[in-house]
Design a protein around this motif. Structure first.
Motif, PDB file in Angstrom:
ATOM      1  N   PRO A 130     106.404 123.934 -23.691  1.00 46.54           N
ATOM      2  CA  PRO A 130     106.222 123.765 -25.141  1.00 46.54           C
ATOM      3  C   PRO A 130     105.094 122.799 -25.492  1.00 46.54           C
ATOM      4  N   VAL A 131     104.935 121.766 -24.688  1.00 43.44           N
ATOM      5  CA  VAL A 131     103.853 120.808 -24.942  1.00 43.44           C
ATOM      6  C   VAL A 131     102.501 121.476 -24.738  1.00 43.44           C
ATOM      7  N   LEU A 132     102.364 122.234 -23.660  1.00 45.43           N
ATOM      8  CA  LEU A 132     101.095 122.925 -23.402  1.00 45.43           C
ATOM      9  C   LEU A 132     100.785 123.948 -24.485  1.00 45.43           C
ATOM     10  N   VAL A 133     101.797 124.653 -24.952  1.00 48.90           N
ATOM     11  CA  VAL A 133     101.594 125.622 -26.037  1.00 48.90           C
ATOM     12  C   VAL A 133     101.152 124.906 -27.312  1.00 48.90           C
ATOM     13  N   ALA A 134     101.808 123.805 -27.639  1.00 49.86           N
ATOM     14  CA  ALA A 134     101.438 123.055 -28.842  1.00 49.86           C
ATOM     15  C   ALA A 134     100.009 122.537 -28.758  1.00 49.86           C
ATOM     16  N   GLY A 193      97.573 123.831 -27.004  1.00 47.43           N
ATOM     17  CA  GLY A 193      96.681 124.990 -27.108  1.00 47.43           C
ATOM     18  C   GLY A 193      96.516 125.448 -28.546  1.00 47.43           C
ATOM     19  N   LEU A 194      97.615 125.491 -29.288  1.00 45.37           N
ATOM     20  CA  LEU A 194      97.542 125.900 -30.692  1.00 45.37           C
ATOM     21  C   LEU A 194      96.764 124.890 -31.522  1.00 45.37           C
ATOM     22  N   ARG A 195      96.950 123.621 -31.218  1.00 47.39           N
ATOM     23  CA  ARG A 195      96.219 122.578 -31.943  1.00 47.39           C
ATOM     24  C   ARG A 195      94.716 122.700 -31.689  1.00 47.39           C
ATOM     25  N   HIS A 196      94.351 122.922 -30.434  1.00 50.67           N
ATOM     26  CA  HIS A 196      92.940 123.075 -30.083  1.00 50.67           C
ATOM     27  C   HIS A 196      92.350 124.313 -30.757  1.00 50.67           C
ATOM     28  N   ALA A 230      89.270 124.354 -33.499  1.00 48.23           N
ATOM     29  CA  ALA A 230      88.057 125.144 -33.268  1.00 48.23           C
ATOM     30  C   ALA A 230      87.790 126.076 -34.448  1.00 48.23           C
ATOM     31  N   ALA A 231      88.840 126.662 -35.005  1.00 44.16           N
ATOM     32  CA  ALA A 231      88.674 127.549 -36.159  1.00 44.16           C
ATOM     33  C   ALA A 231      88.166 126.778 -37.362  1.00 44.16           C
ATOM     34  N   ARG A 232      88.684 125.551 -37.559  1.00 47.72           N
ATOM     35  CA  ARG A 232      88.203 124.735 -38.682  1.00 47.72           C
ATOM     36  C   ARG A 232      86.736 124.357 -38.512  1.00 47.72           C
ATOM     37  N   ARG A 233      86.324 124.058 -37.272  1.00 49.54           N
ATOM     38  CA  ARG A 233      84.923 123.731 -37.025  1.00 49.54           C
ATOM     39  C   ARG A 233      84.021 124.924 -37.327  1.00 49.54           C
ATOM     40  N   ARG A 234      84.459 126.116 -36.911  1.00 51.39           N
ATOM     41  CA  ARG A 234      83.663 127.321 -37.182  1.00 51.39           C
ATOM     42  C   ARG A 234      83.564 127.579 -38.683  1.00 51.39           C
ATOM     43  N   ALA A 235      84.678 127.407 -39.397  1.00 52.15           N
ATOM     44  CA  ALA A 235      84.679 127.638 -40.843  1.00 52.15           C
ATOM     45  C   ALA A 235      83.765 126.651 -41.553  1.00 52.15           C
TER      46      ALA A 235
END
Length: 50
Positions: free
Chosen positions: A28-32, A34-37, A41-46
């Protein structure tokens, strides 16, 4: 226990039960992370497009 610690338990110490719990708790920590990263990244692209 970290994922690396879990793998160390199963590989070198021969404790598969401990390793299984370590993996279960780490996932669960690794998934969280990954989702945060992915969101950052999506916010940086936007921001770069705007």
């Amino acid at each position: 226990m970290t994922l690396g610690g879990a793998l160390a338990h199963v590989g070198w110490l021969g404790l598969p039960g401990s390793a299984a719990w370590g993996v279960v708790l780490a996932l669960p920590v690794l998934v969280a992370l990954g989702l945060r990263h992915r969101g950052a990244a999506a916010r940086r692209r936007a921001r770069a497009v705007a």
